[in-house]
Enzyme design. Structure first.
Site, mmCIF file in Angstrom:
data_model
loop_
_atom_site.group_PDB
_atom_site.id
_atom_site.type_symbol
_atom_site.label_atom_id
_atom_site.label_comp_id
_atom_site.label_asym_id
_atom_site.label_seq_id
_atom_site.Cartn_x
_atom_site.Cartn_y
_atom_site.Cartn_z
ATOM 1 N N ASP A 145 1.447 -1.221 0.129
ATOM 2 C CA ASP A 145 0.027 -0.430 0.041
ATOM 3 C C ASP A 145 0.583 1.251 0.430
ATOM 4 O OD1 ASP A 145 -2.120 1.295 -0.275
ATOM 5 O OD2 ASP A 145 -2.973 1.190 2.626
ATOM 6 N N ASP A 161 -3.143 -4.600 -4.939
ATOM 7 C CA ASP A 161 -3.039 -3.817 -5.248
ATOM 8 C C ASP A 161 -1.898 -3.440 -5.476
ATOM 9 O OD1 ASP A 161 -5.256 -3.070 -4.337
ATOM 10 O OD2 ASP A 161 -4.684 -1.475 -2.976
ATOM 11 N N ASP A 207 -11.626 1.307 4.974
ATOM 12 C CA ASP A 207 -11.561 1.312 4.025
ATOM 13 C C ASP A 207 -9.907 2.101 4.964
ATOM 14 O OD1 ASP A 207 -12.444 -0.450 1.795
ATOM 15 O OD2 ASP A 207 -13.172 1.772 1.009
#
Length: 451
Positions: free
Chosen positions: A120, A157, A306
């Site tokens: 991330d 991601d 989130d």
């Protein structure tokens, strides 16, 4: 120790095994989700009884939101995320508890491996292993416990993010390739998917290129829309484009956990982070009816933030309730269809008539095309309310439906008949509503069918 050996130990000492499982945060011998029987599945999917939603429901049985969250979220199969770098036996115990519990229920778990260094890019979900050699040893421990069917998603991601130098990206790709090989070799029944972001993040060409660099050849396919809100139709079309690049022998899984209402419209820069007005989407299934789409999965856990409604991964009951309630009274869409009251049977015309009382038009629109095939969607515009529909049309030049979703569809030569599946039976007066989608062979064709 593989499951077949562990199960003998579990049978011999059930109390000890349960205690060990509880100490790792997972329960043994779960029951399948209450909604699982309403969706035809080639492979039963496991419902983890110890998610944030399930714990909250158990602790708050009299809360006015509890029944909605229980029925639509806590009892629906969803992903178990492995996020903690805990190499001294912790990760092995956690994975073993999930594998054993799913096996006891006769179901396949959805498992998310999420521990790569600098995941991330240091954002809301930052963390991971301290370095890549450590990460690969952590993956080894996960792989050692895989035994039997599972749907394994590798590193959401990381392929789509762009915070890494060329040297870092090369090491990331090497670790992703390693993980795909190691996890795929763990058991032939396990299916492994590299995450490829979503259709609003990378072009299909770029996603395909990055998947190839990250070792897609070692995986069963790729995952799309993890923790995002793109519609299933959009993700399906995007998946078919990517498959045209990485190979049609690779399948896709689509995260439908929160895409029932699609993304914000118009979009804004934060439409990925707990946006308002969203809804849970398609019930998880490995029987999608769509060529190349291996499963609709709930990879992200609905109700877990989130990073905007709460810290990343925190269960927020108001968020969960809104997602569940916004899905509408017909979710998960498996009620019996009503009697049709409208039956478009004319051959296609290019001049729809929708203005007069009682008139309606069915639109067949091309979503995307690829070599030898295309995807279409069917919508209806009606001047009066419809409650139950049957749509019929005749292909003009040899087209044929190869798969469809959200409809009961049959074909006889060039003639196609499609019926509602209950939850999508109603179309309001003056509304244009998408009814269902399909994949077809032959030349792509936009058509309008007057009712």
């Amino acid at each position: 120790m593989k499951r077949r050996q562990r199960l003998a130990a579990i049978v011999a000492g059930a109390a000890t095994a349960v205690a060990a499982a509880l100490s790792t945060g997972f329960l043994l011998s779960p029951t399948a989700g209450a909604q699982e029987d309403v969706t035809a599945q080639a492979q039963a999917l496991w419902t983890n009884p110890n998610t944030g939603a399930a714990r909250w429901v158990a602790q708050n049985p009299n809360d006015w939101r509890a029944s909605m969250i229980r029925d639509r979220i806590a009892e629906t199969p969803a992903g178990t995320w492995f996020t903690q770098y805990n190499p001294t036996g912790g990760i092995a115990a956690q994975v073993a508890a999930v594998v054993d519990s799913a096996a006891a229920a006769g179901a396949a778990p959805t498992m998310v491996v999420y521990g790569i260094p600098n995941r991330d890019c240091g954002g809301h979900s930052g963390g991971g292993a301290p370095d890549h050699p450590s990460y690969r040893r952590w993956v080894d421990q996960i792989a050692n416990e895989i035994d039997g069917p599972a749907y394994i998603i590798i590193e959401p991601d990381i392929i789509a993010l762009d915070c890494h130098s060329a040297a870092e990206r090369a090491e990331i790709n090497a670790s992703l390739s390693y993980a795909a090989q190691k996890l795929n070799a763990a058991d032939p029944a396990a299916k492994v998917y590299l995450d490829a972001g979503n259709s609003a993040w990378l072009t299909a060409a770029e996603a395909g290129r990055r998947l190839q660099a990250a070792g897609i050849q070692y995986a069963d396919g790729f995952a799309l829309n993890v923790s995002n809100y793109r519609t299933t139709d959009e993700a399906t079309a995007y998946a078919q484009q990517i498959r045209g690049i990485v190979g049609t022998n690779k399948g896709a899984v689509i995260d439908t956990s929160r895409n029932g209402n699609g993304p914000l419209n118009p979009p804004n820069p934060n439409d990925w982070c707990d946006p308002p007005g969203r809804a849970i989407g398609k019930f998880p299934t490995t029987s999608t009816g769509v060529t190349g789409i291996d499963a609709y999965l709930w990879i992200k856990l609905p109700g877990e933030a989130d990073g905007c409604a709460g810290s990343a991964g925190q269960f927020i009951p108001d968020l969960a309730y809104q997602l569940a309630n916004n899905a509408g009274s017909g979710w998960p869409g498996q009620v019996e269809p009503t009697d049709p009251v409208t039956s478009p049977t004319s051959t296609p015309t290019s001049n729809p008539t929708t203005g007069g009382p009682g008139t309606c038009t069915v639109h067949i629109d091309v979503v995307s095309t690829w070599n030898g095939g295309w995807q279409g969607k069917v919508s209806m515009t009606t001047a009066q309310a419809v409650n139950g529909w049957t749509v019929k049309w005749t292909w003009p030049s040899g087209q044929a439906v190869t798969s469809s979703w959200n409809t009961q569809l049959t074909s006889s030569g060039a003639n196609v008949t499609a019926k509602d599946v209950g939850w999508n039976a109603s179309v309001s007066a003056g509304q244009t509503k998408e009814l269902f989608g399909f994949v077809a062979s032959g030349s792509a064709a936009d058509m309008d069918v007057p009712c």
